[in-house]
Design a protein around this motif. Structure first.
Motif, PDB file in Angstrom:
ATOM      1  N   TYR A 197      -4.793  -8.621 -11.890  1.00 17.94           N
ATOM      2  CA  TYR A 197      -6.199  -8.645 -11.599  1.00 17.94           C
ATOM      3  C   TYR A 197      -6.418  -9.921 -10.632  1.00 17.94           C
ATOM      4  CZ  TYR A 197      -7.208  -4.977 -14.548  1.00 17.94           C
ATOM      5  OH  TYR A 197      -7.437  -3.466 -15.176  1.00 17.94           O
ATOM      6  N   MET A 200      -5.371  -8.667  -7.269  1.00 14.45           N
ATOM      7  CA  MET A 200      -6.274  -7.787  -6.732  1.00 14.45           C
ATOM      8  C   MET A 200      -7.369  -8.440  -6.160  1.00 14.45           C
ATOM      9  SD  MET A 200      -6.879  -3.984  -8.448  1.00 14.45           S
ATOM     10  CE  MET A 200      -7.776  -4.664 -10.124  1.00 14.45           C
ATOM     11  N   TRP A 204      -8.883  -8.135  -2.394  1.00 13.29           N
ATOM     12  CA  TRP A 204     -10.268  -7.587  -1.902  1.00 13.29           C
ATOM     13  C   TRP A 204     -10.917  -8.673  -1.232  1.00 13.29           C
ATOM     14  CZ3 TRP A 204     -11.703  -2.975  -1.304  1.00 13.29           C
ATOM     15  CH2 TRP A 204     -11.383  -1.859  -1.989  1.00 13.29           C
ATOM     16  N   TRP A 242      -4.182  -1.196  -2.550  1.00 11.91           N
ATOM     17  CA  TRP A 242      -3.810   0.172  -3.113  1.00 11.91           C
ATOM     18  C   TRP A 242      -2.807  -0.176  -4.133  1.00 11.91           C
ATOM     19  CZ3 TRP A 242      -5.765   4.545  -4.847  1.00 11.91           C
ATOM     20  CH2 TRP A 242      -4.829   5.590  -4.870  1.00 11.91           C
ATOM     21  N   GLU A 245      -3.630  -1.768  -7.265  1.00  8.67           N
ATOM     22  CA  GLU A 245      -4.515  -1.181  -7.854  1.00  8.67           C
ATOM     23  C   GLU A 245      -3.685  -0.114  -8.729  1.00  8.67           C
ATOM     24  OE1 GLU A 245      -7.697  -1.040  -8.541  1.00  8.67           O
ATOM     25  OE2 GLU A 245      -9.014  -1.687  -6.881  1.00  8.67           O
ATOM     26  N   THR A 314     -10.521  -8.241 -16.250  1.00  7.47           N
ATOM     27  CA  THR A 314     -10.884  -8.544 -14.814  1.00  7.47           C
ATOM     28  C   THR A 314     -11.997  -9.636 -14.749  1.00  7.47           C
ATOM     29  OG1 THR A 314     -10.963  -5.930 -14.722  1.00  7.47           O
ATOM     30  CG2 THR A 314     -12.315  -7.222 -13.100  1.00  7.47           C
TER      31      THR A 314
END
Length: 585
Positions: A197, A200, A204, A242, A245, A314
């Motif tokens: 996370y 990620m 992002w 992607w 994820e 998260t």
């Protein structure tokens, strides 16, 4: 090369969480007590239902019906009490969550506002945008709803297990042992989910930065035909997102499967074990009914645990990035609040954005109070960097930029308030925030009165249109409010300068992004702001230099010529060459 802002380790995040708990311990204690009472009322219902089963399956006498009716009333009372306590606990938890989230957001914005500009520029737009946007959103749901829900889950699990042990010590292992099988899966998940996370969220942030930078510089991208290149950069970032994820989704699937088995296991085990024990006369049917209902009650918190464990990871990854903003070391140490009102003095200054690659080399510059100095030179010569040194934006790599007599005080040693009174940088960029016009202006000076705001608007020629707004200074402007024209937005930015009242202004082509008609109006407003101040103009158009008192010519990070326009032209040096090239164009 971009360097991301730091990410806090687990210990720093835990310390911040403990601080929040300590600050709100009273509210947390109240919510915990209410939710505990709600959980006790909830587990009391199966206990009473089990008693009802034992009552109707046992010896029936004249008092059985009355006792049964009494137990029904107790069940209803427990259900009503559970609903009331749950609603009250949820309300208090939501209020607590809103307060905690507001504090987190304000603390993050405060930390971001005081970040060294050099750090922000090195990290890039996307990293900070990601932390103030996507990361805060990741925490929002956990803080606003998770406080209540996680407390309910934990307290429900504990009270159900405790009630099962009290009801039937023989049956309770059948409820507890299947639950323990969840622990290895959860431990495995936590080991891999947190790094996933974090990665990620960082990816992002990179995507957000690519999109924001492309949109902000759309004209440049189109002019240089960079659209395909920017698309490739975005595609590469999206492929990385992607892939991460997909990996995180696979981790969640494993966790959900394990928790699903864990939620069904207790029901099956209790019924099977209870049937064997009942066959040997070890437990009653009522006890089996009660513990079986407890096993059914476990399914809801165990199922919800799947969502909240994932949400916590998260939020934990996001929290580590948010706390990381607070860990950025300052690039200066403020030791003085003295305001001299004299222009900055540059002594032997060198500066490097990257170690070993100086863009300024041993620059010396003495400003004359009240003069207008134009700084000119080819693109990339170090003009804007010199302007940032004079404005105290970056501390020099070597040398000093000072104000005051004698040795003076380093600009980077001044407090923010003192620095803003000494010198301010006015650039091509200006922003109107989504708030009232008054609040937009008070960004420059929070204690400014309405009369002072009106005077500042009068100085820059904005008083007439400001008075024409529906609510005057209280009118909402920016996104969701009145959209100001580019010229009006520039006037708001200049009015802030009037309120700050710096002794020296550094202008980096403050009107170059405006169209010609608006630029002329903005330049008139700017002239009113410049009156009585020392001005350093980073000149990309040499007509600015011609109107200045002196001109400094910067070539390859060095001031190679300094003097009035006419004298430099007559000398036939670098400035004369630049002037001839500009006139011929």
């Amino acid at each position: 090369m971009n360097r991301r802002l730091p990410v806090a380790d687990g210990a720093a995040v835990r310390r911040r969480a403990v601080e929040l708990v300590r600050e709100h311990r009273g509210a947390i204690a109240a919510v915990t007590i209410i939710q505990l009472l709600a959980a006790l009322a909830s587990v009391g219902i199966p206990r009473v239902l089990g008693s009802m089963v034992d009552l109707v399956t046992g010896a029936v006498d004249a008092n059985t019906a009355g006792r049964l009716q009494g137990l029904i009333v107790v069940v209803i009372a427990l259900a009503v009490g559970n609903a009331a306590l749950t609603g009250c606990g949820e309300y208090l938890a939501r209020v607590l969550g809103e307060r905690v989230f507001a504090e987190l957001r304000e603390r993050l914005v405060g930390s971001a506002m005081h970040l060294p500009l050099s750090v922000v520029e090195s990290a890039g737009t996307g990293d900070l945008l990601g932390r103030t946007g996507r990361d805060l959103d990741s925490i929002r749901n956990v803080v606003q709803r998770g406080v209540s829900q996680i407390l309910v889950i934990v307290l429900t699990l504990l009270t159900i297990v405790a009630a099962a042990v009290i009801t039937s010590p023989q049956l309770s292992p059948a409820l507890i042992i299947p639950l323990l099988t969840i622990l290895p899966a959860a431990s495995w998940y936590l080991r891999y989910a947190v790094p996933a996370y974090r990665a990620m969220n960082a990816m992002w942030a990179e995507v957000d930065g690519v999109v924001a930078e492309t949109a902000d510089q759309a004209v440049t991208v189109d002019a240089h035909g960079l659209g395909a290149r920017r698309n490739r950069i975005l595609d590469r970032a999206m492929i990385e997102v992607w892939s991460t994820e997909q990996y995180a989704l696979w981790l969640r699937i494993v966790l959900i499967t394990a928790l699903g088995l864990g939620s069904f296991g207790p029901v099956i085990a209790v019924v099977a074990w209870g049937a064997w024990l009942a066959g040997h006369g070890a437990v009653s049917l009522g006890a089996i009914t009660t513990v079986s209902l407890y096993a059914v009650q476990l399914r809801t918190p165990v199922s919800e645990m799947t969502f909240w464990i994932d949400s916590l990871q998260t939020a934990g990854a996001a929290m580590s990035r948010i706390v990381g903003v607070e860990l950025v070391a300052p690039d200066r140490q403020a030791t003085s609040s003295t305001v001299t009102g004299r222009p900055p003095r540059v002594c032997g200054v060198s500066y490097a954005y990257l170690p070993g690659h100086d863009v300024l080399h041993d620059v010396d510059l003495e400003l004359i109070p009240g003069e207008r100095l134009a700084v000119v030179g080819p693109s990339g010569s170090g003009k804007s960097t010199l302007g940032r040194m004079l404005a105290g934006i970056h501390p020099p790599t070597r040398g000093r930029v000072t104000v005051g007599d004698g040795d003076g005080v380093d600009l980077t040693a001044l407090t923010e308030d003192a620095l803003h009174h000494e010198v301010a940088l006015v650039t091509q960029e200006h922003h109107v925030f989504a708030c009232s016009l008054a609040d937009n202006l008070r960004l420059a000076r929070t204690d400014a009165t309405d009369a002072e705001l009106e005077r500042a608007l009068e100085v820059v020629g904005a008083a007439e249109w400001a008075r024409g707004l529906s609510d005057g200074l209280d009118t909402l402007v920016g996104a969701g409010g009145v959209q100001l024209t580019p010229g009006q937005a520039q006037q708001v930015a200049l009015a802030r300068i009037v309120l700050m009242d710096p002794a020296t202004l550094v202008l980096d082509e403050a009107t170059s992004l405006l169209d010609p008609s608006v630029a002329r109006s903005a330049e008139r407003s700017l002239d009113a702001v410049l009156a009585g101040r020392t001005v350093v103009a980073i000149a990309h158009r040499l007509d600015t230099a011609a109107a200045a008192d002196r001109v400094a010519v910067v070539i390859d990070g060095r001031i190679v010529e300094l003097g009035p326009h006419a004298e430099l032209l007559a000398a036939g040096g670098e400035y004369a060459r630049l002037w001839r090239a500009w006139v011929s164009d």
